[in-house]
Design a protein around this motif. Sequence first.
Motif, PDB file in Angstrom:
ATOM      1  N   GLN A 167       0.827  -1.187   0.000  1.00 27.51           N
ATOM      2  CA  GLN A 167       0.000   0.000   0.000  1.00 27.51           C
ATOM      3  C   GLN A 167       0.873   1.253   0.000  1.00 27.51           C
ATOM      4  N   THR A 168       1.970   1.244   0.738  1.00 22.57           N
ATOM      5  CA  THR A 168       2.886   2.379   0.756  1.00 22.57           C
ATOM      6  C   THR A 168       3.428   2.641  -0.641  1.00 22.57           C
ATOM      7  N   ALA A 169       3.823   1.583  -1.345  1.00 19.28           N
ATOM      8  CA  ALA A 169       4.371   1.749  -2.688  1.00 19.28           C
ATOM      9  C   ALA A 169       3.325   2.316  -3.639  1.00 19.28           C
ATOM     10  N   ARG A 170       2.094   1.824  -3.530  1.00 19.09           N
ATOM     11  CA  ARG A 170       1.044   2.311  -4.421  1.00 19.09           C
ATOM     12  C   ARG A 170       0.755   3.785  -4.182  1.00 19.09           C
ATOM     13  N   THR A 171       0.715   4.183  -2.925  1.00 20.64           N
ATOM     14  CA  THR A 171       0.379   5.571  -2.642  1.00 20.64           C
ATOM     15  C   THR A 171       1.570   6.493  -2.867  1.00 20.64           C
ATOM     16  N   SER A 172       2.771   5.964  -2.911  1.00 20.64           N
ATOM     17  CA  SER A 172       3.929   6.831  -3.081  1.00 20.64           C
ATOM     18  C   SER A 172       4.325   7.016  -4.545  1.00 20.64           C
ATOM     19  N   MET A 173       3.732   6.252  -5.442  1.00 18.84           N
ATOM     20  CA  MET A 173       4.067   6.373  -6.849  1.00 18.84           C
ATOM     21  C   MET A 173       3.165   7.381  -7.550  1.00 18.84           C
ATOM     22  N   PRO A 174       3.735   8.277  -8.338  1.00 22.96           N
ATOM     23  CA  PRO A 174       2.900   9.203  -9.098  1.00 22.96           C
ATOM     24  C   PRO A 174       2.141   8.463 -10.196  1.00 22.96           C
ATOM     25  N   VAL A 175       1.091   9.077 -10.674  1.00 25.66           N
ATOM     26  CA  VAL A 175       0.292   8.478 -11.729  1.00 25.66           C
ATOM     27  C   VAL A 175       0.938   8.705 -13.086  1.00 25.66           C
ATOM     28  N   ILE A 176       1.544   9.864 -13.259  1.00 26.52           N
ATOM     29  CA  ILE A 176       2.120  10.239 -14.552  1.00 26.52           C
ATOM     30  C   ILE A 176       3.639  10.173 -14.483  1.00 26.52           C
ATOM     31  N   SER A 177       4.233   9.562 -15.485  1.00 23.35           N
ATOM     32  CA  SER A 177       5.683   9.471 -15.564  1.00 23.35           C
ATOM     33  C   SER A 177       6.282  10.824 -15.904  1.00 23.35           C
ATOM     34  N   PRO A 178       7.467  11.126 -15.367  1.00 25.10           N
ATOM     35  CA  PRO A 178       8.137  12.362 -15.755  1.00 25.10           C
ATOM     36  C   PRO A 178       8.581  12.322 -17.216  1.00 25.10           C
TER      37      PRO A 178
ATOM     38  N   ALA B  66       6.497  11.112 -19.679  1.00 28.52           N
ATOM     39  CA  ALA B  66       5.285  10.886 -20.463  1.00 28.52           C
ATOM     40  C   ALA B  66       4.985  11.993 -21.461  1.00 28.52           C
ATOM     41  N   GLY B  67       5.748  13.051 -21.426  1.00 28.96           N
ATOM     42  CA  GLY B  67       5.508  14.122 -22.378  1.00 28.96           C
ATOM     43  C   GLY B  67       4.643  15.235 -21.819  1.00 28.96           C
ATOM     44  N   GLU B  68       4.253  15.106 -20.558  1.00 26.09           N
ATOM     45  CA  GLU B  68       3.517  16.186 -19.908  1.00 26.09           C
ATOM     46  C   GLU B  68       4.152  16.430 -18.547  1.00 26.09           C
ATOM     47  N   PRO B  69       4.012  17.638 -18.036  1.00 25.64           N
ATOM     48  CA  PRO B  69       4.668  17.963 -16.764  1.00 25.64           C
ATOM     49  C   PRO B  69       4.138  17.117 -15.607  1.00 25.64           C
TER      50      PRO B  69
ATOM     51  N   ASP C  83       3.821  14.680  -6.971  1.00 30.68           N
ATOM     52  CA  ASP C  83       4.199  13.406  -7.584  1.00 30.68           C
ATOM     53  C   ASP C  83       5.716  13.316  -7.744  1.00 30.68           C
ATOM     54  N   ALA C  84       6.335  14.405  -8.150  1.00 32.53           N
ATOM     55  CA  ALA C  84       7.791  14.426  -8.306  1.00 32.53           C
ATOM     56  C   ALA C  84       8.485  14.193  -6.967  1.00 32.53           C
ATOM     57  N   GLU C  85       7.944  14.775  -5.909  1.00 31.81           N
ATOM     58  CA  GLU C  85       8.538  14.590  -4.585  1.00 31.81           C
ATOM     59  C   GLU C  85       8.401  13.144  -4.114  1.00 31.81           C
ATOM     60  N   ARG C  86       7.234  12.532  -4.355  1.00 35.20           N
ATOM     61  CA  ARG C  86       7.056  11.129  -3.963  1.00 35.20           C
ATOM     62  C   ARG C  86       7.995  10.221  -4.743  1.00 35.20           C
ATOM     63  N   LEU C  87       8.081  10.426  -6.059  1.00 36.13           N
ATOM     64  CA  LEU C  87       8.970   9.605  -6.880  1.00 36.13           C
ATOM     65  C   LEU C  87      10.425   9.815  -6.480  1.00 36.13           C
TER      66      LEU C  87
END
Length: 123
Positions: free
Chosen positions: A5-16, A18-21, A26-30
Amino acid sequence: MDAVQTARTSMPVISPLAGEPIKRADAERLAGVLKAIADPARLRLLSLIQSAPEGEASVTDLTAPLDLSQPTVSHHLRILTEAGLIEREKRGVWAYYRLVPSAIAAIADLLTPPRKRATKRTR
């Protein structure tokens, strides 16, 4: 909260990549998860645990290959556990660690650029 659960909640949804900011949170969690693996001893720990015969290892299995003391290995394992990359199972007096495959896969997915990006045409 368990490690998965920690890993799921700590991962951003959008990749850095992916072509969008990526959003700041999310950047801080990643960055926190990447910081956890950005240490040679922790990278080796992930490798040693993954390659262990049953895919799990105890602290005593990991101290000699790393040539580190038990408290130091335990410290690194705690950081990896808190980042959601490994999970800990206590059996009697021993604790065994194993990778959380979904967390490792999530990092790989986030850092893998899309195969095709929309290209801007300039004329």
